[in-house]
Design a protein around this motif. Structure first.
Motif: not given
Length: 618
Positions: A502-523, A530-536
């Protein structure tokens, strides 16, 4: 000796298989490596068939993967890591230089993590040393939020607030000690918060052990008792500490990208994107070797701290029942999070209004707008559904996989080391090369590595729990392995591992976001977090709310996950009954002294009339 040799061969086999898989990456990918190398070397040159054929001949791609792999492995014996396909220079000096940068950053980040963990555990150590530590209660919302924030989000906030807006420290580059502070804080604060929470979960059990009461009765100072309690609890965390060290070296790709640090993670990522195979193989090999070294040091530290107690079965159980979780905090956090989602769902996350670009929060737009005038509340709410549901599913899968593999440490140990050595970004690139890109790529990449810390935690706790006194006694009474596993081991270990998950649940959510942040995953234009953070992020100085709004919800998710974990408690049984807190012997009430003659005499009975005891076999 045979077991150690078998484990060594198993680890070597996994490393060889991983390097071979990377070696054939250009032939299983969906892109032409010659075309990728040409674009990296000279983007203005036309990719004519003659030019591409010439590049293939220079790189030896026509000879096939086995020839390239054989020549690269043959060069390892001579200390030659090959020649870069992109720069044409030797790989060894560049990779070693990047490793030195990452090791320096890792050392400073580990120092930050140790200080953070010490601050989180300070109250428990203080109360335990003074004998005032009662039943364990879930708390520490600040540390829970800090533990839930992943490195790249912490790096974004620090770079935006401390580096750009306040200007206290440099937020870009790698030129001296001052440039080390912000990235070390971004890496060390979340890692230290997680380690501190896990350690704070074990300390009450150490203070409740008989040796602590005996030490207090002999007049030992509370500081010495606290120091021994800390030493008693550390062996269960050393495997995760080694995993954190490796993660700080190779998994800090996003942090190195944000602060423009030429570390090993960033070098490996750039090599994977450019299909620079020799650099990618060398970086991966160093990460795997570093993971093996960290795991070996963790096992050695455990043996030195615990001694022969693991072998002799002379350890009491550290797992004590916790007090019921405070139900008000999780309900409040959950209500706020659901309220934000409910308010934002009716809004359109894709509606563009160029006349309302980067507007501050107002009644019409409570979270403000982004660079295209889209409502941030709507985008955050719509992105929360996919991100949270997928993160919850991946956390459940990681928990089950980690516990099952943690039951067989000889099999899972090398797998854990390898999975931890690989950054999720590199795994995502491998998945993309094999299966192609798509929305499932980040989920597969995160699922491939998320179980590692939970498996290491399970193995470490089970190793100590098997050496507990009540396990030895139960085994002596004839209990089999299945009974011990179902009724003694799993009930004692599962609550701690579940709280860790449970302590790692938010980290897993942001691991998904970090891949989008680096251009992988959701577009784009997907409203993924992750895209929200990367775009803004480019507009963080002008419109900080565009970055802080999703960051606040992620912090809220972390607080909700960790405070809810307080309700996961071990069952009350013979191994987990609470003992009296350690108190000063001088403060204990003494019994009144009575005359022995005034005590009632026990009735004298004939020894022959006493019931005979049944003989029991040992």
């Amino acid at each position: 000796m045979r077991r150690q040799a078998g484990a060594l061969l198993w680890r070597a086999g996994i490393a060889v298989a991983l390097v071979c898989a990377i070696g054939v990456l250009p032939w299983i990918s969906h892109t032409d490596p010659a075309l990728t190398v040409l674009r990296t070397r000279s983007a203005d040159r036309d990719p004519t068939p003659e030019v591409l054929e010439d590049i293939r001949a220079q790189l030896g791609l026509d000879a096939g993967p086995l020839h390239l792999l054989g020549s690269w492995v043959g060069g390892l014996w001579r200390g030659d890591l090959g020649t870069s396909w992109v720069s044409g220079g030797e790989v060894g000096p560049d990779v070693v230089r990047a490793l030195a940068v990452s090791l320096l950053l890792m050392g400073v980040a580990l120092l930050v993590a140790v200080v953070t963990a010490a601050l989180i555990c300070a109250r428990t150590l203080h109360l335990g040393a003074r004998g005032r530590l009662g039943p364990r209660r879930a708390g520490g919302t600040g540390s829970a939020v800090l533990a839930a924030l992943p490195e790249f989000l912490t790096a974004t906030v620090l770079a935006t607030v401390v580096g750009v807006q306040l200007g206290w420290l440099p937020a870009l580059g790698w030129y001296g000690p001052r440039w080390t502070v912000l990235p070390a804080l971004a890496l060390g604060l979340p890692a230290g918060a997680v380690l501190g929470r896990l350690l704070d979960d074990l300390l009450p059990g150490a203070f409740a052990e008989p040796w602590a009461q005996a030490a207090a009765a002999r007049g030992l100072t509370g500081r010495r008792v606290a120091r021994q309690a800390l030493r008693r609890s550390l062996p269960g965390l050393l495997p995760n500490t080694g995993l954190f060290a490796v993660g700080l070296t190779g998994g800090a790709v996003a942090v190195e990208q944000i602060f423009d640090i030429p570390g090993l993670g960033r070098t490996t990522l750039q090599a994977a994107l450019a299909q620079d195979l020799p650099v990618l193989q060398a970086g991966t090999l160093l990460l795997v070797l570093l993971a093996a070294a960290a795991a070996g040091l963790a096992r050695l530290g455990t043996r030195l701290m615990v001694g022969p107690a693991l072998r002799d079965g002379a350890l009491p159980s550290l797992h004590r029942p916790t007090a019921p979780a405070r139900g008000l905090q999780p309900l409040c956090y959950g209500a706020v999070l659901l309220g934000v989602i409910a308010v934002g769902l009716p809004r359109d996350p894709l509606a563009v209004d160029t006349g309302a670009r980067l507007r501050a929060p107002s009644a019409q737009h409570p979270f403000g707008t982004d660079a295209l005038g889209r409502d941030l509340l709507a985008r955050v709410a719509h992105g929360a559904l996919d991100t949270l549901l997928l993160a919850l599913a991946l956390t459940a899968v990681a928990l089950v996989t980690g516990v099952l593999l943690g039951l067989v440490p000889r099999l899972s140990g090398p797998l854990v080391d390898t999975a931890t050595a690989l950054p999720p970004v590199l795994v995502a690139l491998l998945v993309t090369a094999v299966a192609g890109g798509g929305p499932a790529t980040p989920a597969l990449a995160v699922a491939a590595v998320a179980w590692g810390p939970l498996a290491a935690h399970t193995s470490a706790l089970l190793r100590q729990e098997r050496a507990a006194l009540h396990i030895t006694a139960t085994r002596a009474l004839g209990a089999g392995r299945g009974y011990l596993l179902r009724h003694e081991l799993l009930p004692a270990v599962l609550p701690s591992v579940t709280r860790h998950a449970l302590l790692r649940l938010p980290g897993i959510a942001l691991s998904l976001a970090s891949l989008a942040f680096l251009g992988l995953g959701a577009q784009p234009p997907s409203p993924e977090w992750g895209l929200l953070l990367a775009e803004n992020q480019p507009y963080a100085e002008r419109a900080p709310w565009a970055v802080l709004a999703p960051a606040a919800l992620l912090a809220l998710l972390g607080a909700l996950a960790v405070t809810s974990a307080g309700g996961v408690r071990p069952r009350r049984g013979p191994a987990s009954r609470p003992t009296e807190p350690v108190t000063d012997p001088a403060s204990r009430p003494t019994e009144p002294v009575t005359d022995p003659a005034s005590r009632p005499a026990e009735p004298v009975t004939d020894p022959a009339s006493r019931p005979a005891r049944k003989a029991t076999a040992r």
